[in-house]
Design an enzyme around this catalytic site. Sequence first.
Site: not given
Ligand code: GAL
Length: 677
Positions: A158, A311
């Site tokens: 990100e 994710e």
């Molecule tokens: C995303 C990030 C993850 C984790 C997740 C939950 O933005 O890529 O590493 O932080 O959020 O907060």
Amino acid sequence: MSGSAPRHRRLCKQDKFLFGVAYYPEHWREEDRQEDPDRMAVAGVNVVRMGEFAWDLMERVEGEYDFAFFDEQIARLANLGISTIFCTPTATPPRWLTVQYPDTLRIDRDGRRMEHGTRQHCCTNSARLREYGWRITSALTTHFAGNPSVIGWQTDNELNCHFSECYCPSCHEAFINWCRRRYNNEINLLNQAWGTAFWSMSYTDFEQLVLPYDRPARWNPGHMLDYWRFLSDTTAEFQREQVEILRKGNPNWFITHNGLMANVDYWKFAEDLDFLGVDIYPGFGGQENIHGVAFIADRCRSYGGSFMVPELESGPGGQVGYILPTPRPGQMRMWLYQVIAHGADSVMHFRWRSCRFGAEEYWCGVLDHDNKPRRRYEEFAREGIELRHIGKEMLGTSVDISAAVLIEHDQDLAWKTMPLGMPSPESQSLTLHGELWRRKLPVGLVEAHDSFEGPRLLIVPSFTMMDDDLASRLTEFARQGGVLVVMAWSGTRDRFGRITPLSAPGLLAELAGVTVEEFGKLEKGENSLTFADGTTASGFMWYELLRPTTAKPVARWSREHMAGTVGLTVNQVGEGKVFYVGTYAAAEEASALLGPALDEAKIEPVVAGLPEGVEAVRRSGKGKSLLFLLNHSCDEQLVSRVPAGVDLISGKTITGSLTLPPKEVAVIHVGRNLSVK
Ligand code: GAL
């Protein structure tokens, strides 16, 4: 771009639908690591993503690389048919690096230097960070190039998530060089572009340039615009350097990244990748954030076509100051099918197991802290097993759209330089896309550089910056029979962000057949537009008084000095029509404002007569048509007028109608197996 196939329809390059989780073996004990692959395999996992935050484990001491820990876990997973997507770990540089080179740390606009102890604390413009980043990327590349279980890469994590504006000396130097290139080393071109005549700002040498500040008084918008563009370009460059190393090491790897964050132009950024990824956490929009998921998926697709969700939320997410709602039973699976319906061809949930320490202790995973499989694991396993059977059916198809809202990162940057409290183009896109989505039309987003082939209706959501190329492609779209809607404030600036000397809407004036005679702010409920049939729509935040040149009036302002003056028009252009809307659209007024254009475009809903709460999306390709019916509601819904086919999930033949239980989905392969009774 016109003439070429639209990028938003670009197909998946993989021959497999990837399903899995973000996995952090470095957080767990040996017993857990031994057990995890079995549990994953049972749940239908065929891929995990790992490594993005484990630089300290891979290079404990400068130059001493050790990937044995990951080798072991990758092999255990591979034994059960689970592949790995590895990540370059540059989002969390190890402490030895920042001790030795504090100049790698980011500095914010207030001059505060970031420190070790969190993440994304180093500057992607630091030559030193880049160099150490290449070294570890090269070491990882050499190490994994011959490992068939590592199938692809995610760059960093990100990029620009927490921090995109850095004011460190590396950024300063890089900005000067970026400006030199952009203005051919001619400082007067920069002076003109930024309008430095205002407040005695002119420069006589590039070395005099500073990073833009907004104190003691307001910033120079031209300076700021280029600074944000610089951030976007150099973020892409940071990634590109890693991509080049990875590609040389093994050209068969796919490379992706998980966005979408601030100050990155993903249309350009995607060019270095095989496909884009977008992390989706619907809980940020509340428990029922249905349109929000459709919109973010459509956004990602507009930049690069087929995409991955590295994710996807799988539990309540909490950080120091908040906790997101816990997804209700069936919700995770609905999100999964919704993102697939909107063009995702791979999905990983975040994360495998909730961590017992660190900043994200309450960012819950598929498994709870105590490692017991409960309803989220059951739901996850259901997804995995289903996708094992039907995932491959998605490949080779892309999302059908007949209506689109334009999107372009640069327009949002131009808006950010001088927002005047008005909605951004992207938030107008959200409203307008939302209106078409609620009408159950096949709607999407199209990036302004993409081909306009396909949709019959295109909306320009207050794009202030206009150039001849975009204006002529919009004209061509209309000429060939398209219905174009241009929203207020469009066409008022050139590509340097300067206000054009032409009467608004500038390069779009001829196309729209109007000029703007007066503009101004509207208070809530202050004025409205009246249509020929007597219906009205409230103006939102902004009014424009229009003088039609070739256009015909469609609606007039109702009150005060504006009463009777034209505020919405239509212009015949070739075979098509161009509507100009002299106000912004509030969600509750979008329907009335878009009504005349929608009547003209005559776009059919994806499925006629869909009940409230049911979303329909169609993906097609290679003679195949997949109809997704998603019942987001908590009630059973009867969908009539369903085209005949087979529901890939239930295996049932569908003829005519279908009853969907609450939070249930059907993926109908239209026309398949109809002879089978
Ligand atoms: C995303 C990030 C993850 C984790 C997740 C939950 O933005 O890529 O590493 O932080 O959020 O907060």
